[in-house]
Enzyme design. Structure first.
Site: not given
Ligand code: GLU
Length: 319
Positions: A64, A67, A189, A241, A259
């Site tokens: 993530s 992002k 993504y 989160y 994660v």
């Molecule tokens: N590629 C992960 C997903 O889409 C990202 C998860 C994360 O790091 O929050 O579930």
């Protein structure tokens, strides 16, 4: 007084006492295999100096944290028009919640939950022929590391277990919030989440957020100072989160976690720092990396070194 290097080594030793707490992400096999006993930390000052401790050079799945790059690139391309597609508020729900997306007619709460990042990725699919390669190249340039790559196994694993992310993307498509082919958007993504970078790479690459948008690696502004401030604000409220409030209280820095166990935190005007350790707490944030950043924040409260860098900390204040 101890030097920053000595202090990082002390943080490394103390953070390692937290290894054994938490669980490695297991929603895809490629991440479930990670060794939980790893810890690394890297600081990049706004002067470009790097300090490290532990396994700071070991590449891990940024997940993530991607992002942040996605958002920065989309804002560069689209400016404020992006906010017609994605909101600006904490979600108060798990990062992969579908319920909220349905209730809010396909507009994700913010760009750091999965749905939000997928909507942002759609904007990049519209803008670039190969968005994930573009993002990878930006990460290479900003970190000064031309060997950064997209881990094909992780990407493949994400793709195979894509049901929930695909459900979000189709739901957004049904509401008219995804313009492109869903598979293409998901591929972009997942590819970005599958970038493998080290603590040093990430601290360097995201230093523009600490330096008013200036990227030392390109010797020029990467984004406007105002935009860096706005992204930092979003990181502060939405980057961790649904534990963003807890982290803000304990650490008080804009940060983004993934994660894969990495967390990047920004000290505006001074430095960027990345800590990494794969075992996560129930909110999906690395246990040892959070603790390390707490220790860093505590230090920053005490010292301001010449030149804006963090240099020393009175030893008698060590808890
Ligand atoms: N590629 C992960 C997903 O889409 C990202 C998860 C994360 O790091 O929050 O579930």
């Amino acid at each position: 007084m101890v030097t920053l290097q000595e202090w990082l080594e002390e943080i490394d030793a103390r953070a390692r006492t937290r290894l054994g707490t938490g669980r490695v992400a297991d929603y895809i096999p490629a991440l479930a295999e990670q060794k939980a006993d790893r810890f690394g930390i890297a600081v990049c000052t706004n002067e470009g100096d790097i300090y490290t401790a532990g396994e700071a050079q070991e590449p891990f799945s940024i997940q993530s944290i991607a992002k942040v790059f996605l958002l920065t690139l989309a804002l560069r391309v689209q400016g404020d028009a992006l906010w017609e597609r994605v909101g600006l508020n904490p979600s108060g729900m798990p990062f992969n919640s579908l319920a909220q997306l349905e209730a809010e007619r396909g507009k994700p709460r913010n760009p750091f939950i999965n749905a939000g990042a997928i909507a942002v990725a759609d904007r990049l699919v519209s803008a670039y022929a190969t968005p994930s390669k573009h993002l990878r190249d930006v990460a290479r340039t900003l970190s000064g590391n031309a060997s950064i790559r997209i881990d094909a196994r992780v990407r493949e694993s994400e793709w195979r277990h894509r049901a929930r992310n695909a459900a979000m993307a189709y739901l957004m498509k049904a509401f008219g919030n995804i313009d492109n082919d869903v598979d293409q958007v998901l591929d972009a993504y997942f590819s970005c989440c599958a970038l493998a970078m080290s603590c040093v790479d990430l601290a360097r690459a995201l230093n523009y957020l600490a330096a008013d948008g200036h990227a030392r690696a390109i010797g020029a502004p990467f984004i406007a100072p105002d935009l860096a401030r706005k992204i930092n604000s979003l990181l502060f409220t939405c980057g961790m989160y649904d534990a963003a409030g807890d982290f803000a209280y304990r650490v008080g820095l804009p940060a983004k976690s993934g994660v894969g166990g990495g967390i990047v935190a920004i000290v505006p005007g001074r430095l960027s720092v990345c800590a990494w350790s794969p075992a996560l707490d129930d909110s999906g944030n690395s246990v040892a990396a959070q603790y390390a950043l707490e220790l860093i924040a505590e230090t920053l409260g005490h010292t301001q070194a010449p030149g804006g860098g963090l240099a020393a900390r009175p030893r008698q204040h060590a808890p």
